[in-house]
Design an enzyme around this catalytic site. Structure first.
Site, PDB file in Angstrom:
ATOM      1  N   SER A   1       0.997  -1.419   0.459  1.00 47.92           N
ATOM      2  CA  SER A   1      -0.309  -0.330   0.070  1.00 47.92           C
ATOM      3  C   SER A   1       0.674   1.696  -0.323  1.00 47.92           C
ATOM      4  O   SER A   1       1.410   1.268  -0.848  1.00 47.92           O
ATOM      5  CB  SER A   1      -1.186   0.012   1.257  1.00 47.92           C
ATOM      6  OG  SER A   1      -2.236   0.853   0.818  1.00 47.92           O
TER       7      SER A   1
ATOM      8  N   ASP B   1      -9.659  -3.152  -6.491  1.00 46.36           N
ATOM      9  CA  ASP B   1      -8.882  -2.325  -5.490  1.00 46.36           C
ATOM     10  C   ASP B   1      -8.458  -0.946  -6.070  1.00 46.36           C
ATOM     11  O   ASP B   1      -8.467  -0.740  -7.242  1.00 46.36           O
ATOM     12  CB  ASP B   1      -7.505  -2.592  -5.314  1.00 46.36           C
ATOM     13  CG  ASP B   1      -6.420  -2.214  -4.208  1.00 46.36           C
ATOM     14  OD1 ASP B   1      -6.892  -0.959  -4.158  1.00 46.36           O
ATOM     15  OD2 ASP B   1      -5.721  -2.841  -3.521  1.00 46.36           O
TER      16      ASP B   1
ATOM     17  N   HIS C   1      -9.240  -4.237  -1.778  1.00 42.90           N
ATOM     18  CA  HIS C   1      -7.543  -3.615  -0.757  1.00 42.90           C
ATOM     19  C   HIS C   1      -7.325  -4.214   0.554  1.00 42.90           C
ATOM     20  O   HIS C   1      -8.140  -4.179   1.238  1.00 42.90           O
ATOM     21  CB  HIS C   1      -7.646  -2.020  -0.640  1.00 42.90           C
ATOM     22  CG  HIS C   1      -6.258  -1.414  -0.420  1.00 42.90           C
ATOM     23  ND1 HIS C   1      -5.440  -0.812  -1.169  1.00 42.90           N
ATOM     24  CD2 HIS C   1      -5.535  -0.980   0.963  1.00 42.90           C
ATOM     25  CE1 HIS C   1      -4.372  -0.444  -0.485  1.00 42.90           C
ATOM     26  NE2 HIS C   1      -4.540  -0.747   0.992  1.00 42.90           N
TER      27      HIS C   1
END
Length: 329
Positions: A175, A271, A301
């Site tokens: 991330s 995502d 995500h």
């Protein structure tokens, strides 16, 4: 007068609460059956400082794992620290990984990703530095960028003591940490600091995603458009705009990608970062950079952490480790 007002207020709150719960239930049911998790019922938007403080307050302490002889805490630079995971049986000098945690550039800490770092070190037989970096909005860009570059420099400067090969150091993360790793690979290239590979797990690469309103249904869970807008604004010190941010602030904004380290990029097609990640991978390939892309159907995500027991989520993380193994193991 007060009683009817209280009744109306309570009714409005009740309706709002019920609507919120119903929305989160729909969100849960919209996920693929094998990736449904009770965590999807939790409100997750972080769109102001108050929400950020609340979110940070409820973050678990994490596991420093300092009772494991394979793990030790080290001072890096500028008062920052990290955790070195060093299998005593590995070959020396060997490969190494600089791992950077997620959290949207505004939250997170290395203690929360000790298991990830430990697994990489154990399975690949390499040293892993799980490093800390400063967070926005208290410390906007270039604080985090400078911190992770200092960590990479520290690994190179102490390569002999650490028993690592400077030519076999990879940068990796998930991330926001993956976005920092991508920008770090760019900065390292420009400043002549060797990076052998970059492993990017659903990286946060491009502030322009925060400017869009239509994401084709992506980003409805875990990391959402309001959270993304708030995080990029906190990190850049201004709202995202068409004006490019400074170099290394958003890896996806860099125009010339030639000469960068080979890469692995993994992301789910649900995502919020899907479009920016696939676009960046395509641009790396166009620039002649070897890149492997894994797009996981139905994955939102952080699904690989919430649904870590699901076979295809285990395979997703194993694919990242396999790419690292081929590059530096």
């Amino acid at each position: 007068m007060r009683r009817p007002l209280l009744i109306v207020t309570a009714s409005a709150l009740g309706i709002g609460l019920a609507a919120g719960i119903a929305h989160r239930v729909r969100r849960l049911l919209a996920a693929p059956r094998d990736l449904r998790h009770v965590g999807l019922l939790m409100p997750v938007n972080v769109y102001n400082g108050h929400m950020l403080r609340l979110g940070r307050a409820f973050v678990p302490r994490g596991d420093a794992m300092l009772d494991d002889p394979m793990v030790r805490q080290v001072d890096i630079a500028g008062g920052l620290d990290g955790f070195v995971h060093d299998p005593p049986w590995r070959d020396k000098p060997g490969g190494a990984v600089l791992w950077l945690h997620g959290g949207g550039l505004i939250a997170g800490k290395p203690e929360l990703e000790q298991i990830t770092a430990h697994t990489i070190a154990n399975e690949l037989g390499v040293l892993v530095l799980n490093a800390r970096y400063r967070l926005a909005p208290e410390h906007p860009f270039p604080a985090a960028s400078d911190d992770v570059f200092a960590a990479l420099r520290w690994m190179h400067d102490n390569a002999d003591e650490l028993g690592i090969d400077p030519a076999r150091i990879a940068v990796a993360g998930e991330s926001a940490g993956a976005g920092l790793a991508a920008a770090l690979a760019q900065r390292a290239h420009d400043e002549g600091v060797p990076v052998a590979f970059q492993a990017l797990v659903y990286p946060m690469l491009d502030d322009r995603t925060a400017m869009h309103s239509d994401h084709e249904g992506r980003g409805s869970v875990i990391w959402t458009p309001p959270s993304n807008r708030f995080a990029w604004t906190a990190y850049l010190g201004r709202r995202p705009s068409a004006e490019p941010p400074p170099p290394y602030a958003a890896a996806g904004r860099r125009e010339d990608l030639t000469g960068l380290a080979p890469a692995w990029i993994g992301v789910g097609d649900r995502d919020l970062f899907y479009a920016e990640d696939v676009a960046y991978a395509g641009r790396l390939a166009d620039a002649g950079v070897p890149v492997e892309v894994l797009v996981e159907p139905g994955m939102y995500h952080g699904a690989d952490e919430l649904a870590a027991h699901v076979p295809r989520m285990r395979a997703f993380r194993e694919a990242m480790r396999d790419a690292l193994r081929r590059a530096i193991g």
